[in-house]
Scaffold this active site. Structure first.
Site, mmCIF file in Angstrom:
data_model
loop_
_atom_site.group_PDB
_atom_site.id
_atom_site.type_symbol
_atom_site.label_atom_id
_atom_site.label_comp_id
_atom_site.label_asym_id
_atom_site.label_seq_id
_atom_site.Cartn_x
_atom_site.Cartn_y
_atom_site.Cartn_z
ATOM 1 N N HIS A 272 -4.365 53.194 -17.704
ATOM 2 C CA HIS A 272 -5.515 53.847 -18.328
ATOM 3 C C HIS A 272 -6.427 52.715 -18.775
ATOM 4 O O HIS A 272 -6.046 51.911 -19.630
ATOM 5 C CB HIS A 272 -5.048 54.674 -19.539
ATOM 6 C CG HIS A 272 -6.154 55.303 -20.314
ATOM 7 N ND1 HIS A 272 -6.155 56.645 -20.635
ATOM 8 C CD2 HIS A 272 -7.306 54.808 -20.838
ATOM 9 C CE1 HIS A 272 -7.258 56.937 -21.317
ATOM 10 N NE2 HIS A 272 -7.972 55.822 -21.469
ATOM 11 N N GLY B 264 -8.775 65.479 -24.177
ATOM 12 C CA GLY B 264 -7.902 66.068 -23.168
ATOM 13 C C GLY B 264 -8.103 67.562 -23.080
ATOM 14 O O GLY B 264 -8.583 68.191 -24.032
ATOM 15 N N ARG C 182 3.610 67.403 -22.598
ATOM 16 C CA ARG C 182 3.831 67.459 -24.059
ATOM 17 C C ARG C 182 5.258 67.659 -24.534
ATOM 18 O O ARG C 182 5.458 67.895 -25.726
ATOM 19 C CB ARG C 182 2.962 68.565 -24.679
ATOM 20 C CG ARG C 182 1.492 68.537 -24.329
ATOM 21 C CD ARG C 182 0.867 67.247 -24.716
ATOM 22 N NE ARG C 182 -0.596 67.273 -24.656
ATOM 23 C CZ ARG C 182 -1.329 66.184 -24.521
ATOM 24 N NH1 ARG C 182 -0.766 64.995 -24.423
ATOM 25 N NH2 ARG C 182 -2.630 66.246 -24.498
ATOM 26 N N ASN D 101 -10.690 61.245 -22.511
ATOM 27 C CA ASN D 101 -10.655 59.786 -22.388
ATOM 28 C C ASN D 101 -10.131 59.454 -21.003
ATOM 29 O O ASN D 101 -8.998 59.856 -20.712
ATOM 30 C CB ASN D 101 -9.713 59.159 -23.409
ATOM 31 C CG ASN D 101 -10.104 59.477 -24.831
ATOM 32 O OD1 ASN D 101 -11.256 59.794 -25.103
ATOM 33 N ND2 ASN D 101 -9.145 59.384 -25.729
ATOM 34 N N ASP E 247 -4.999 64.883 -14.704
ATOM 35 C CA ASP E 247 -4.870 64.398 -16.093
ATOM 36 C C ASP E 247 -4.787 65.593 -17.054
ATOM 37 O O ASP E 247 -5.317 65.546 -18.164
ATOM 38 C CB ASP E 247 -6.026 63.461 -16.475
ATOM 39 C CG ASP E 247 -5.764 62.713 -17.777
ATOM 40 O OD1 ASP E 247 -4.623 62.743 -18.279
ATOM 41 O OD2 ASP E 247 -6.714 62.100 -18.311
ATOM 42 N N ASN F 269 3.412 59.665 -23.004
ATOM 43 C CA ASN F 269 2.944 59.752 -24.397
ATOM 44 C C ASN F 269 3.377 61.051 -25.076
ATOM 45 O O ASN F 269 2.576 61.816 -25.608
ATOM 46 C CB ASN F 269 1.419 59.562 -24.488
ATOM 47 C CG ASN F 269 0.637 60.554 -23.661
ATOM 48 O OD1 ASN F 269 1.153 61.132 -22.706
ATOM 49 N ND2 ASN F 269 -0.622 60.756 -24.001
ATOM 50 N N HIS G 295 -4.434 70.588 -25.487
ATOM 51 C CA HIS G 295 -4.377 70.596 -26.951
ATOM 52 C C HIS G 295 -4.714 72.025 -27.355
ATOM 53 O O HIS G 295 -5.340 72.757 -26.579
ATOM 54 C CB HIS G 295 -5.432 69.654 -27.543
ATOM 55 C CG HIS G 295 -5.239 68.220 -27.161
ATOM 56 N ND1 HIS G 295 -4.299 67.401 -27.753
ATOM 57 C CD2 HIS G 295 -5.867 67.449 -26.244
ATOM 58 C CE1 HIS G 295 -4.354 66.188 -27.221
ATOM 59 N NE2 HIS G 295 -5.301 66.190 -26.291
HETATM 60 O O1 DOR Z 1 -8.208 62.671 -22.567
HETATM 61 C C1 DOR Z 1 -7.070 62.237 -22.515
HETATM 62 N N1 DOR Z 1 -6.036 62.906 -23.058
HETATM 63 N N2 DOR Z 1 -6.844 61.043 -21.959
HETATM 64 C C2 DOR Z 1 -5.639 60.436 -22.018
HETATM 65 O O2 DOR Z 1 -5.502 59.340 -21.548
HETATM 66 C C3 DOR Z 1 -4.520 61.057 -22.742
HETATM 67 C C4 DOR Z 1 -4.699 62.510 -22.785
HETATM 68 C C5 DOR Z 1 -3.751 63.141 -23.763
HETATM 69 O O3 DOR Z 1 -2.557 62.885 -23.648
HETATM 70 O O4 DOR Z 1 -4.189 63.933 -24.579
#
Ligand code: DOR
Length: 445
Positions: free
Chosen positions: A178, A329, A64, A283, A310, A94, A314
């Protein structure tokens, strides 16, 4: 700096043997049945009854930073990773801004060199319009290229088929993907929105981000890799059916198409939405028991090559929203190894296989130099685990910046007692005795 680990059960390259490991500086200098301390300044760690593993290499994390540091940052999450036995990580593009130019990518490397507890590399992010920049990335310096072929956190969808074919044809980078087919997801979502509005029951998540969406997208990516000869690595398989798209016929170092599975898809099933709600919204989605069993089978028969987390934190506030607003996530780096060890206790996986999938294979797959094995001359990235020391995950012992875990309340039989990063003891029994600064991963390419 000299450390002697005595009487450990050393898990490495398919065997377990009792012995001593001598660390000097940042390297493993000797492994033998019995080593005696040569100087009085050698720190001795008695490891009788414990297992020594190479530090895990996690090839997919989201830390992040920059831009989303209210959720996490490189320092907090790499520290949690070290507490979880992960000594190297590859972080995703990202962030805000996205790592889609060389400059932005190098800023992330600089930040990591200042704050990361563990060793690090980053994925460069592909978009529909940054091919020129992709072609400038030096494969010797960067883990690889990441393409979101399905949208997820951060709006990085690459959905232009001509662009994709050009990227696949022209780059010499390892392409990690992905895979979830966007049209299928949007069609499914529309249907459920009509039925429920924004507050779609979370148990519908695997119906929206469906098996079909995953299979369609990963099949297409594999087809394109075969056509263009690209080196493809498919991230976070979540369905049984996708595992049949991969093969175990070649040794990993010769495979051109490889795959990864993540801890949450090996641990949870759709039944868990009832108790965990959006905390286990990921995801791709956590799916059925059949999918989970199929993923385990493929991990053990080598159709799947590596294990990862992964890790995608959050805040709880964000996660506690209604379905459409709760981001996907969750934080995982601190608990992934102990979760695998729990599955070892249940007879599902051997310690040797855990080490193969989470340390040796990421090192082989990414051609990482001098890490991922317990070998003389290799970097001393090591984890000592006690298989019989139960503990329960709770708010007091969670190190993620977001302060929660999908494993809260879970009692794990095993705990990590020590983690070494480049020969330095970074973590010991819920304490961090030395502030390690990780190194940039280098590659034998
Ligand atoms: O669940 C997910 N969260 N899948 C992803 O591909 C991205 C990730 C995120 O960055 O929050």
């Amino acid at each position: 700096m000299k450390t002697l680990i005595k009487n450990a059960q050393i898990v490495n390259e398919g065997t377990i043997f009792k012995g001593d490991v001598f660390i000097e500086g940042d390297c493993i200098v000797e492994i033998a049945d019995s080593i005696s301390a040569k100087t009085s300044d050698t720190k001795i760690i008695e490891a009788e009854g414990k297992y020594l593993l190479p530090g895990l290499i996690d090839d997919q994390v989201h830390f992040r930073e920059p831009g989303l540091t209210h959720k996490a940052n490189i320092e907090t999450e790499s520290r949690a990773a070290v507490a979880g036995g992960i000594t190297s990580f590859i972080e995703m593009p990202n962030t805000v801004p996205q790592a889609t130019t060389i400059d932005k990518l190098e800023e992330k490397f600089t930040r990591a060199s200042e704050t990361s507890w563990a060793n690090y590399s980053f994925m460069f992010g592909g978009t529909n319009d940054n091919l020129d920049e992709i072609l400038k990335v030096d494969a010797n310096k960067v883990a690889g290229l990441k393409l979101f072929l399905g949208s997820s956190t951060g709006n990085m969808l690459v959905d232009n088929p001509e662009v994709l074919e050009e990227i696949f044809s022209k780059t010499n980078l390892l392409i990690s993907v992905h895979c979830e087919d966007e049209k299928t997801i949007q069609d499914n979502l529309k249907k459920y929105l009509e039925e429920y509005g924004d507050d779609i029951p979370i148990k519908m998540h695997p119906k929206i981000r469906s098996e079909e969406a995953c299979y369609l997208s990963s099949s297409k990516a594999i087809e394109l890799a075969k056509k263009t000869g690209a080196r493809l690595h498919v991230f976070h398989l979540s369905t049984e059916i996708e595992t049949h798209l991969f093969s175990n016929k070649l040794p990993l170092s010769e495979k051109k198409i490889t795959s990864e599975v993540c801890v949450h898809h090996l641990w949870f099933t759709e039944e868990d939405y009832k108790t965990k709600g959006t905390k286990i919204k990921w995801n791709p989605a956590v799916k059925t028991q059949k999918d989970k069993d199929g993923l385990w089978k493929a991990l053990l028969n080598d159709n799947i090559d590596v294990f990862a987390t992964d890790h995608a934190p959050h805040t709880l506030e964000e996660k506690n929203n209604v379905y459409t607003k709760a981001p996907s996530g969750g934080p995982l780096v601190q608990h992934a190894l102990v979760a695998l060890l729990e599955m070892h206790h249940k007879g599902r996986i051997s310690l040797e296989k855990i080490v193969e999938k989470s340390a040796h294979n990421p090192a082989i797959l990414f051609q990482i130099k001098d890490r991922g094995f317990i070998k003389e001359g290799y970097k001393a990235d090591l984890v000592l685990v006690d298989l019989m020391k139960p503990w329960t995950v709770n708010k007091e012992n969670i190190y993620y910046k977001c302060g929660w875990s999908p494993f809260e309340g879970t009692t794990f039989k095993s705990r990590i007692s020590h983690t070494f990063v480049n020969g330095v003891l970074a973590y010991e029994n819920f304490k961090f005795p030395n502030r390690t600064i990780g190194e940039r991963l280098t590659f034998n390419r």
